[in-house]
Write a protein that holds these residues in place. Structure first.
Motif, PDB file in Angstrom:
ATOM      1  N   ILE A  80       6.216   9.677  -6.759  1.00 33.84           N
ATOM      2  CA  ILE A  80       5.323   9.815  -7.762  1.00 33.84           C
ATOM      3  C   ILE A  80       4.311   8.785  -7.834  1.00 33.84           C
ATOM      4  O   ILE A  80       3.101   8.766  -8.056  1.00 33.84           O
ATOM      5  CB  ILE A  80       5.997  10.170  -9.234  1.00 33.84           C
ATOM      6  CG1 ILE A  80       6.498  11.639  -8.924  1.00 33.84           C
ATOM      7  CG2 ILE A  80       4.950  10.423 -10.300  1.00 33.84           C
ATOM      8  CD1 ILE A  80       7.574  12.016 -10.147  1.00 33.84           C
ATOM      9  N   ILE A  81       5.043   7.502  -8.061  1.00 33.12           N
ATOM     10  CA  ILE A  81       4.052   6.111  -8.086  1.00 33.12           C
ATOM     11  C   ILE A  81       3.222   6.149  -7.031  1.00 33.12           C
ATOM     12  O   ILE A  81       2.278   5.655  -7.144  1.00 33.12           O
ATOM     13  CB  ILE A  81       5.154   4.979  -8.533  1.00 33.12           C
ATOM     14  CG1 ILE A  81       5.758   5.316 -10.051  1.00 33.12           C
ATOM     15  CG2 ILE A  81       4.056   3.596  -8.467  1.00 33.12           C
ATOM     16  CD1 ILE A  81       6.566   3.921 -10.313  1.00 33.12           C
ATOM     17  N   GLY A  82       3.742   6.204  -5.850  1.00 33.43           N
ATOM     18  CA  GLY A  82       3.190   6.083  -4.636  1.00 33.43           C
ATOM     19  C   GLY A  82       1.821   6.963  -4.460  1.00 33.43           C
ATOM     20  O   GLY A  82       1.091   6.590  -4.070  1.00 33.43           O
ATOM     21  N   GLY A  83       2.191   8.174  -4.525  1.00 34.47           N
ATOM     22  CA  GLY A  83       1.036   9.171  -4.588  1.00 34.47           C
ATOM     23  C   GLY A  83      -0.180   8.975  -5.695  1.00 34.47           C
ATOM     24  O   GLY A  83      -1.197   8.823  -5.357  1.00 34.47           O
ATOM     25  N   ILE A  84       0.041   8.470  -6.847  1.00 36.26           N
ATOM     26  CA  ILE A  84      -0.789   8.262  -8.092  1.00 36.26           C
ATOM     27  C   ILE A  84      -1.555   6.863  -7.654  1.00 36.26           C
ATOM     28  O   ILE A  84      -2.477   6.767  -7.630  1.00 36.26           O
ATOM     29  CB  ILE A  84      -0.221   8.192  -9.390  1.00 36.26           C
ATOM     30  CG1 ILE A  84       0.523   9.651  -9.545  1.00 36.26           C
ATOM     31  CG2 ILE A  84      -1.196   7.924 -10.357  1.00 36.26           C
ATOM     32  CD1 ILE A  84       1.049   9.689 -11.063  1.00 36.26           C
ATOM     33  N   GLY A  85      -0.552   5.941  -7.301  1.00 32.68           N
ATOM     34  CA  GLY A  85      -0.898   4.659  -6.682  1.00 32.68           C
ATOM     35  C   GLY A  85      -2.012   4.944  -5.566  1.00 32.68           C
ATOM     36  O   GLY A  85      -2.874   3.837  -5.417  1.00 32.68           O
ATOM     37  N   ALA A  86      -1.821   5.594  -4.553  1.00 31.85           N
ATOM     38  CA  ALA A  86      -2.686   5.992  -3.392  1.00 31.85           C
ATOM     39  C   ALA A  86      -4.243   6.544  -4.060  1.00 31.85           C
ATOM     40  O   ALA A  86      -5.173   5.980  -3.195  1.00 31.85           O
ATOM     41  CB  ALA A  86      -2.143   6.891  -2.401  1.00 31.85           C
ATOM     42  N   VAL A  87      -4.042   7.096  -4.978  1.00 39.11           N
ATOM     43  CA  VAL A  87      -5.583   7.500  -5.606  1.00 39.11           C
ATOM     44  C   VAL A  87      -6.078   6.401  -6.275  1.00 39.11           C
ATOM     45  O   VAL A  87      -7.331   6.481  -6.079  1.00 39.11           O
ATOM     46  CB  VAL A  87      -5.313   8.617  -6.682  1.00 39.11           C
ATOM     47  CG1 VAL A  87      -6.362   8.953  -7.369  1.00 39.11           C
ATOM     48  CG2 VAL A  87      -4.289  10.018  -5.843  1.00 39.11           C
ATOM     49  N   ALA A  88      -5.368   5.743  -7.078  1.00 39.87           N
ATOM     50  CA  ALA A  88      -6.007   4.276  -7.406  1.00 39.87           C
ATOM     51  C   ALA A  88      -6.518   3.422  -6.479  1.00 39.87           C
ATOM     52  O   ALA A  88      -7.458   2.998  -6.848  1.00 39.87           O
ATOM     53  CB  ALA A  88      -4.962   3.595  -8.566  1.00 39.87           C
ATOM     54  N   TYR A 147      10.985   4.347   0.963  1.00 42.99           N
ATOM     55  CA  TYR A 147      11.375   3.130   0.300  1.00 42.99           C
ATOM     56  C   TYR A 147      12.404   3.099  -0.787  1.00 42.99           C
ATOM     57  O   TYR A 147      13.420   2.369  -0.867  1.00 42.99           O
ATOM     58  CB  TYR A 147      10.018   2.272  -0.283  1.00 42.99           C
ATOM     59  CG  TYR A 147      10.376   1.076  -1.169  1.00 42.99           C
ATOM     60  CD1 TYR A 147      10.795  -0.156  -0.407  1.00 42.99           C
ATOM     61  CD2 TYR A 147      10.305   1.024  -2.176  1.00 42.99           C
ATOM     62  CE1 TYR A 147      11.119  -1.185  -1.234  1.00 42.99           C
ATOM     63  CE2 TYR A 147      10.542   0.211  -3.219  1.00 42.99           C
ATOM     64  CZ  TYR A 147      11.047  -1.098  -2.447  1.00 42.99           C
ATOM     65  OH  TYR A 147      11.538  -2.232  -3.363  1.00 42.99           O
ATOM     66  N   GLY A 148      12.042   4.185  -1.633  1.00 47.08           N
ATOM     67  CA  GLY A 148      13.127   4.523  -2.714  1.00 47.08           C
ATOM     68  C   GLY A 148      14.412   4.842  -2.131  1.00 47.08           C
ATOM     69  O   GLY A 148      15.497   4.470  -2.695  1.00 47.08           O
ATOM     70  N   HIS A 149      14.730   5.419  -1.024  1.00 49.59           N
ATOM     71  CA  HIS A 149      15.872   5.865  -0.427  1.00 49.59           C
ATOM     72  C   HIS A 149      16.351   4.695   0.173  1.00 49.59           C
ATOM     73  O   HIS A 149      17.732   4.732  -0.028  1.00 49.59           O
ATOM     74  CB  HIS A 149      15.641   7.019   0.628  1.00 49.59           C
ATOM     75  CG  HIS A 149      15.890   8.425   0.223  1.00 49.59           C
ATOM     76  ND1 HIS A 149      17.054   8.756  -0.116  1.00 49.59           N
ATOM     77  CD2 HIS A 149      15.000   9.412   0.091  1.00 49.59           C
ATOM     78  CE1 HIS A 149      16.850   9.945  -0.638  1.00 49.59           C
ATOM     79  NE2 HIS A 149      15.670  10.438  -0.230  1.00 49.59           N
ATOM     80  N   ILE A 150      15.751   3.815   0.717  1.00 53.60           N
ATOM     81  CA  ILE A 150      16.342   2.754   1.310  1.00 53.60           C
ATOM     82  C   ILE A 150      16.950   1.817   0.122  1.00 53.60           C
ATOM     83  O   ILE A 150      18.063   1.114   0.351  1.00 53.60           O
ATOM     84  CB  ILE A 150      15.200   1.630   1.964  1.00 53.60           C
ATOM     85  CG1 ILE A 150      14.631   2.666   3.239  1.00 53.60           C
ATOM     86  CG2 ILE A 150      15.620   0.325   2.129  1.00 53.60           C
ATOM     87  CD1 ILE A 150      13.542   1.999   3.935  1.00 53.60           C
ATOM     88  N   PHE A 205      15.404   7.724  -8.373  1.00 50.19           N
ATOM     89  CA  PHE A 205      14.493   6.537  -7.872  1.00 50.19           C
ATOM     90  C   PHE A 205      13.526   6.838  -6.747  1.00 50.19           C
ATOM     91  O   PHE A 205      12.339   6.607  -6.915  1.00 50.19           O
ATOM     92  CB  PHE A 205      15.333   5.118  -7.564  1.00 50.19           C
ATOM     93  CG  PHE A 205      14.438   4.053  -7.408  1.00 50.19           C
ATOM     94  CD1 PHE A 205      13.661   3.355  -8.209  1.00 50.19           C
ATOM     95  CD2 PHE A 205      14.361   3.476  -6.134  1.00 50.19           C
ATOM     96  CE1 PHE A 205      12.959   2.306  -8.102  1.00 50.19           C
ATOM     97  CE2 PHE A 205      13.511   2.297  -5.782  1.00 50.19           C
ATOM     98  CZ  PHE A 205      12.618   1.734  -6.812  1.00 50.19           C
ATOM     99  N   PRO A 206      14.186   7.512  -5.667  1.00 53.33           N
ATOM    100  CA  PRO A 206      13.202   8.002  -4.683  1.00 53.33           C
ATOM    101  C   PRO A 206      12.071   8.827  -5.341  1.00 53.33           C
ATOM    102  O   PRO A 206      10.835   8.848  -4.851  1.00 53.33           O
ATOM    103  CB  PRO A 206      14.045   8.524  -3.577  1.00 53.33           C
ATOM    104  CG  PRO A 206      15.292   8.229  -3.859  1.00 53.33           C
ATOM    105  CD  PRO A 206      15.189   8.007  -5.387  1.00 53.33           C
ATOM    106  N   ILE A 207      12.225   9.989  -6.081  1.00 48.18           N
ATOM    107  CA  ILE A 207      11.321  10.729  -6.379  1.00 48.18           C
ATOM    108  C   ILE A 207      10.315   9.901  -7.444  1.00 48.18           C
ATOM    109  O   ILE A 207       9.076  10.189  -7.356  1.00 48.18           O
ATOM    110  CB  ILE A 207      11.890  11.839  -7.224  1.00 48.18           C
ATOM    111  CG1 ILE A 207      12.892  12.802  -6.739  1.00 48.18           C
ATOM    112  CG2 ILE A 207      10.991  12.773  -7.920  1.00 48.18           C
ATOM    113  CD1 ILE A 207      12.366  13.276  -5.324  1.00 48.18           C
TER     114      ILE A 207
END
Length: 269
Positions: A206-214, A185-188, A200-202
Motif C-alpha cells: 500500500i505504501i509502495g503504491g501510494i509512494g509511487a504516485v507521489a 520487500y515486506g515478505h523478505i 507487513f507485506p500488505i
C-alpha cells in the motif's frame, strides 16, 4: 548511459551505507545534499527572480545543526526565517521584492524540510530502519518499472508539455511496480524475521503504491520548474543523472508521505 551506470555502481552502495549507519552520518550527509539542492534551486530560479540566498543558506544551516529534530522549535524558527526575509526587502528594497521572499522560502521547504523526512522515517520508533527503504523502493523502484513499461507498451502521453517521454501506461506500470517491489520487500523482512508484523507485506504494498504516485508527482513538479526557467538539468553533481534535484526530485515527495502513512497505520491498527 555508461556514466549513469558508473554513478549508480558507486552511489548505491554509498547510499546503503549512509542510511544503514543513520544518526549523525545520515544527518550530515542529508545536510550536504540539502545545501547543494538549495543551491541548484536558487541558481535555477535566479533566471526569473532574485532569490535571497544568504538568508536561505543561513537558516538552512541553523535548521540542520541546531533545530532538527526538535519540532517544538519549528514555529519560532519559521517566524525568524520569514522575519529575516522581510527585513531583506526593507533594507535591500531596490534589489529584492516579495516574490523573491516567497521563492527563497519555498526553496528551503521544498529541498531541506522534505528531504529531512528521510531521517524522520529512519529514526521512527516502530521499525524505522526497515520502513526507510520503502522511500527509495517506491520512488526509484517505481521509476525503473515505469521506464521499462513505457518503453515496451507506452502509447498515450501522460504530460507531453512537462515530460514528453512519460506515458500513462508507464505511469500505471510504475505504480504497480512500486507496490509489487514493496510487497516483495515486506515478505523478505518477514521471512528473515526482521519485523514481527504479519500483515507487513500488505502494508508495504500500500505504501509502495501510494509512494509511487507521489514520486511521479515529485518528478513532474521538478520538470515543471525546469520548464519554467528553461533548463535541462539542475546540475551535474551525479554524472549521467544530473544534479541533486534531478536525482532526488521524487524522493522529496515520497519521504514525507511514507512518514505520515506509517503514523496513520499505527493510529488505525
Amino acid at each position: 548511459m555508461r556514466l549513469r551506470i558508473i554513478t549508480s555502481i558507486i552511489g548505491i552502495p554509498l547510499l546503503l551505507g549512509i542510511v544503514i549507519l543513520g544518526g549523525e552520518v545520515l544527518k550530515i550527509s542529508l545536510g550536504f545534499i540539502s545545501i547543494v539542492g538549495m543551491y541548484e534551486f536558487y541558481k535555477a530560479m535566479d533566471i526569473k527572480v532574485n532569490t535571497i540566498k544568504f538568508v536561505g543558506y543561513f537558516f538552512a544551516l541553523i535548521f540542520i545543526f541546531f533545530i532538527f529534530p526538535n519540532t517544538q522549535l519549528y514555529f519560532i524558527f519559521f517566524i525568524c526565517f520569514l522575519f529575516s526575509l522581510f527585513l531583506s526587502i526593507i533594507f535591500f528594497h531596490k534589489k529584492y521584492n516579495i516574490i523573491d521572499v516567497g521563492v527563497t522560502f519555498i526553496g528551503f521547504v521544498y529541498v531541506c524540510i522534505l528531504l529531512f523526512f528521510i531521517i524522520q522515517v529512519r529514526e521512527y520508533t516502530l521499525h524505522g530502519e526497515f520502513f526507510v527503504w520503502l522511500i527509495f523502493i517506491s520512488a526509484w523502484g517505481s521509476d525503473t518499472a515505469a521506464y521499462f513499461t513505457g518503453l515496451s507498451i507506452g502509447k498515450h502521453k501522460l504530460s507531453p508539455e512537462l515530460s514528453p517521454n512519460k506515458t500513462i501506461e508507464g505511469s500505471l506500470g510504475g505504480v504497480i511496480g512500486g507496490a509489487l517491489l514493496s510487497f516483495i520487500y515486506g515478505h523478505i523482512c518477514i521471512y528473515f524475521e526482521y519485523i514481527p508484523i504479519s500483515n507487513f507485506p500488505i502494508m508495504c504494498a500500500i505504501i509502495g503504491g501510494i509512494g509511487a504516485v507521489a514520486s511521479q508527482l515529485g518528478d513532474l513538479t521538478a520538470s515543471s520548474i525546469k520548464r519554467y526557467v528553461k533548463i535541462k538539468d539542475y546540475g551535474n553533481l551525479f554524472p549521467g543523472h544530473g544534479g541533486v534535484l534531478d536525482r532526488f526530485d521524487s524522493i522529496l515527495f515520497t519521504a514525507p508521505l511514507v512518514y505520515y502513512l506509517i503514523i496513520l497505520y499505527k493510529f488505525l491498527f
